[in-house]
Design a protein around this motif. Structure first.
Motif, PDB file in Angstrom:
ATOM      1  N   PRO A  86      51.796  88.893  22.597  1.00 10.73           N
ATOM      2  CA  PRO A  86      53.210  89.036  22.971  1.00 10.73           C
ATOM      3  C   PRO A  86      53.390  89.938  24.191  1.00 10.73           C
ATOM      4  CG  PRO A  86      52.910  89.342  20.610  1.00 10.73           C
ATOM      5  CD  PRO A  86      51.542  89.347  21.214  1.00 10.73           C
ATOM      6  N   LEU A  87      54.319  89.536  25.051  1.00 11.08           N
ATOM      7  CA  LEU A  87      54.724  90.349  26.192  1.00 11.08           C
ATOM      8  C   LEU A  87      56.180  90.758  25.982  1.00 11.08           C
ATOM      9  CD1 LEU A  87      53.400  88.186  29.190  1.00 11.08           C
ATOM     10  CD2 LEU A  87      52.174  89.978  27.955  1.00 11.08           C
ATOM     11  N   THR A  88      56.469  92.023  26.137  1.00  5.33           N
ATOM     12  CA  THR A  88      57.844  92.512  25.989  1.00  5.33           C
ATOM     13  C   THR A  88      58.392  92.885  27.363  1.00  5.33           C
ATOM     14  OG1 THR A  88      57.413  93.352  23.759  1.00  5.33           O
ATOM     15  CG2 THR A  88      59.321  94.237  24.924  1.00  5.33           C
ATOM     16  N   PHE A  89      59.412  92.132  27.800  1.00  2.72           N
ATOM     17  CA  PHE A  89      60.049  92.352  29.099  1.00  2.72           C
ATOM     18  C   PHE A  89      61.253  93.275  28.923  1.00  2.72           C
ATOM     19  CE2 PHE A  89      57.547  88.704  29.915  1.00  2.72           C
ATOM     20  CZ  PHE A  89      57.457  88.498  31.292  1.00  2.72           C
ATOM     21  N   THR A  90      61.362  94.270  29.779  1.00  2.00           N
ATOM     22  CA  THR A  90      62.540  95.139  29.820  1.00  2.00           C
ATOM     23  C   THR A  90      63.072  95.132  31.237  1.00  2.00           C
ATOM     24  OG1 THR A  90      61.627  96.549  28.073  1.00  2.00           O
ATOM     25  CG2 THR A  90      63.439  97.437  29.390  1.00  2.00           C
TER      26      THR A  90
END
Length: 376
Positions: A86-90
């Protein structure tokens, strides 16, 4: 705004979209991917001045909504070596940046405002519409796009012609020397839903390399300026080639009485072996036909080299010799995909028809090769 997406899912979408991004863009914003998060879905968009492609990803985790533009090459380089995690974009709007966190690492990229990204508008309500199986569309484009021209004086010849009639959907391409006509017999126009459009070469190649060989449905809408191609995984919207396509049926001979049947791969092999001996400017290959025998000849008088090959075939008709451009002949046979081909011939000055021996009930495939003048 924060959202989480699988790197594999994101990477698959970005690999689709990168095909649209041009290496030389007039507008700097077109060097970017557009990320839009809305209603729990991530929509990714890429475009050049003529084409726009979008892909949709459902998000399991998302907080807030918004959009940003990020350089396409930078994003591709950043995610291509990360595992399927998983990649978490902010997205930090105040800093004009997006932070991407993943197991054991993170990276930050600058973002641009999406306001300058072009809006191509919607397809008109009275557009030509039809559905076609994804695998049928893919194989017809793959079988046809090689025959398109590169002609500045006749731009209509530089694309694939889609012609929806009351009898069938005809998918056609020609450069004036060779022609491919595919008839999809189970797709027919009705009432006012009859028409045509010319798909340019770039989106044709994108579709050839992107469409899956499955029986999923592709929905197509086309007005007088644009066409929209919608699949389960992406939408492609592109500008059409304007102009009137020539009457392709008028150049197809109605009666070629001399019938030759040959093994396609054996014929391709023989052509590839003798074609290097043909004159480099004309690429002329002589094809001599008589009952039971097909003979191929190539000669370059300037360099005193020649080659000839004979192969068995089935042939009914008059004995004669016809000339073809070797590279074009190989190209047509390469895209036929049939174990055996049938050639219908008339005389050395008239076009030859090349058909697969076995046709399906849903399609009728025809290829045409114009002859070359033989100087004895």
């Amino acid at each position: 705004m924060t959202f989480t997406v699988s790197n594999k899912t994101l990477g698959d979408a970005l690999n689709l979209l990168i095909k649209v991004v041009s290496s030389k863009n007039v507008l700097p914003i077109l060097d970017n991917f557009i990320f839009l998060v809305k209603d729990g879905e991530l929509t990714l968009t890429a475009a050049d001045t003529e084409n726009m492609m979008t892909a949709r990803i459902s998000l399991s985790e998302a907080s807030g909504e918004g959009d940003f533009a990020v350089n396409a090459k930078s994003m591709m380089d950043a995610v291509k070596n990360i595992a399927d995690i998983p990649l978490t974009f902010t997205f930090e709007e105040d800093n004009n940046s997006v932070k991407v966190a993943y197991q054991n690492g993170m990276f930050t990229l600058p973002t641009d405002n999406t306001n300058e990204f072009p809006n191509i508008g919607d397809i008109k309500a009275d557009a030509l519409t039809f559905d076609i199986p994804e695998n049928i569309l893919q194989e017809n484009i793959a079988r046809t796009v090689f025959a398109t021209a590169q002609d500045e004086l006749r731009p209509v010849m530089n694309g694939i012609f889609f012609d929806l009639t009351a009898e069938s959907l005809n998918i056609v391409a020609s450069d004036g020397h060779q022609l491919v006509r595919n008839k999809v017999l189970n797709i027919k126009g009705e009432d006012t839903n009859i028409g045509s459009f010319i798909l340019p070469k770039k989106p044709a190649h994108i579709l050839k390399n992107t469409l899956r060989k499955t029986d999923g449905t592709v929905s197509i809408k086309a007005d007088d300026q644009r066409v929209e191609v919608v699949t389960e995984t992406f939408t492609l919207n592109c500008r059409l080639i304007e102009g009137r396509y020539p009457n392709y049926n008028s150049v197809i001979p109605k009666s070629n009485p001399n019938i030759l049947i040959a093994d396609r791969m054996s014929l391709i092999g023989a052509l590839k072996r003798i074609n290097p001996f043909a004159n480099t400017s004309s690429c002329l290959v002589r094809v001599h036909v008589e009952p039971g025998t097909l003979q191929l000849e190539a000669e370059d008088y300037d360099f005193s080299k020649m080659a000839t090959e004979r192969m068995a075939c089935e042939y009914e008709g008059a004995t004669f010799t016809i000339g073809f451009k070797g590279s074009s002949f190989i190209e047509i046979l390469d895209n036929s995909k049939s174990a055996e081909i049938q050639m219908q011939l008339a005389d050395p000055s008239r076009a030859a028809l090349i058909l697969p021996i076995e046709q399906t009930e849903e399609q009728e495939i025809l290829m045409l090769q114009m002859p070359m003048l033989i100087n004895d």
